[in-house]
Design a protein around this motif. Structure first.
Motif, short mmCIF file in Angstrom:
data_model
loop_
_atom_site.label_atom_id
_atom_site.label_comp_id
_atom_site.label_asym_id
_atom_site.label_seq_id
_atom_site.Cartn_x
_atom_site.Cartn_y
_atom_site.Cartn_z
N GLY A 183 -2.71 24.57 9.02
CA GLY A 183 -2.26 25.15 7.77
C GLY A 183 -2.49 24.27 6.56
O GLY A 183 -2.33 24.71 5.42
N ASN A 184 -2.87 23.02 6.79
CA ASN A 184 -3.14 22.10 5.67
C ASN A 184 -4.57 22.20 5.16
O ASN A 184 -4.91 21.60 4.15
CB ASN A 184 -2.85 20.65 6.10
N THR A 218 1.18 32.52 9.23
CA THR A 218 1.82 31.21 9.41
C THR A 218 2.42 31.13 10.81
O THR A 218 2.77 32.16 11.40
CB THR A 218 2.94 30.99 8.39
N GLU A 247 5.38 30.24 11.70
CA GLU A 247 6.70 30.84 11.68
C GLU A 247 6.62 32.37 11.62
O GLU A 247 7.40 33.07 12.28
CB GLU A 247 7.51 30.33 10.47
N THR A 270 9.54 20.15 18.39
CA THR A 270 8.93 18.98 17.74
C THR A 270 8.53 17.90 18.74
O THR A 270 7.94 16.89 18.37
CB THR A 270 9.89 18.38 16.70
N TYR A 317 1.38 21.98 16.01
CA TYR A 317 2.22 22.24 14.83
C TYR A 317 3.66 21.85 15.14
O TYR A 317 4.25 22.31 16.12
CB TYR A 317 2.15 23.72 14.45
N GLY A 353 6.29 22.03 12.77
CA GLY A 353 7.27 22.64 11.88
C GLY A 353 7.14 22.21 10.44
O GLY A 353 6.74 21.10 10.14
N LYS A 354 7.51 23.12 9.54
CA LYS A 354 7.41 22.82 8.10
C LYS A 354 8.66 22.12 7.57
O LYS A 354 8.63 21.51 6.51
CB LYS A 354 7.18 24.11 7.32
N ASP A 355 9.77 22.19 8.32
CA ASP A 355 11.02 21.60 7.86
C ASP A 355 11.36 20.33 8.62
O ASP A 355 12.51 20.00 8.86
CB ASP A 355 12.17 22.61 8.02
N GLU A 409 4.80 14.83 11.52
CA GLU A 409 3.51 15.36 11.07
C GLU A 409 2.84 16.13 12.21
O GLU A 409 3.05 15.84 13.39
CB GLU A 409 2.60 14.23 10.61
N ASP A 410 2.01 17.10 11.82
CA ASP A 410 1.20 17.80 12.81
C ASP A 410 0.25 16.81 13.48
O ASP A 410 -0.18 15.84 12.87
CB ASP A 410 0.39 18.92 12.15
#
Length: 228
Positions: A13-14, A24, A26, A39, A56, A58-60, A64-65
């Motif tokens: 996603g980056n 996404t 999520e 994680t 991946y 998580g965004k929260d 880091e991925d």
């Protein structure tokens, strides 16, 4: 029910405008039910093969991925095997939501990218268990037809893979158009948009899918000019 956590391998996603990231992580998991992002391996309930660029996390989270490169470009498992072995040691079951092995890249299909189906196969070779949903599974085609609300005869599947597209559609009883300028183009020895000779076409199809045959064969599709 209890929320399950997925150790999710997916698209990056980056990367700006990444064409492989159609939803996404999520957003995808929300469609699947009550599933959260793991994680760590110890935090996971299962391993999810959704894409083949990153693990991946998580965004929260501050984690880091983790890049899986150069797997997608070269098919190398150097940065994949350590993670898969850790998952195997934890006895994590796996789900493959995208069984493709390889796809074309580039405006005229000059490149190739290695896909999650290869990762799932690698995990199974190591001794892991993996449930698969997607092409060429008959259930995948039948689910799509049900969602459309049409008879199979009113639906046409289009694809360039004899193994995933043609065999899957034929087994499901869905009409299918085989595009020869796809992943088999090098095998056919043709340029983009060129239809292989009937003899070569029959030889390759016989080798790859036996007696199965598509409803139609085309070299490629082109974008029609907008009406004036």
């Amino acid at each position: 029910g209890t929320t399950k956590k997925a150790l999710m391998l997916t698209s990056d996603g980056n990367k700006p405008n990444n064409p492989r990231l159609t939803v996404t992580p999520e957003g995808y998991l929300e469609q699947c039910g009550d599933i959260a992002i793991a994680t760590s391996v110890s935090d996971a309930d299962f391993l999810l093969f959704h894409g083949s660029e990153v693990w991946y996390r998580g965004k929260d989270t501050t984690n880091e991925d983790v890049s899986l490169s150069p797997f997608i470009e070269e098919g190398s498992f150097d940065n994949v095997d350590p993670l898969l072995k850790e998952c195997l040691a934890a006895k994590l079951p796996a789900v493959c939501a995208n069984p493709d092995f390889i796809v074309q890249t580039g405006p005229k299909g000059e490149g190739f990218a290695n896909m999650p189906g290869k990762l799932a196969a690698r995990y199974e070779e190591m001794g892991g268990g993996c449930a698969t949903f997607g092409k060429p599974g008959v259930e995948h085609f039948e689910a799509c037809v049900r969602k459309l609300g049409l008879d199979k005869e009113r639906v046409c599947h289009v694809g360039d893979s004899l193994h995933h597209d043609i065999s899957g559609a034929v087994n499901a009883g869905v009409p299918v158009v085989f595009v020869t300028s796809g992943i088999h183009r090098m095998t056919f020895g043709t340029g983009f948009g060129e239809l292989p000779g009937e003899g070569v076409l029959e030889e390759v199809m016989e080798k790859e899918v036996g007696a199965m045959r598509p409803s139609h064969v085309v070299p490629a599709f082109s974008r029609a000019a907008a009406p004036k």
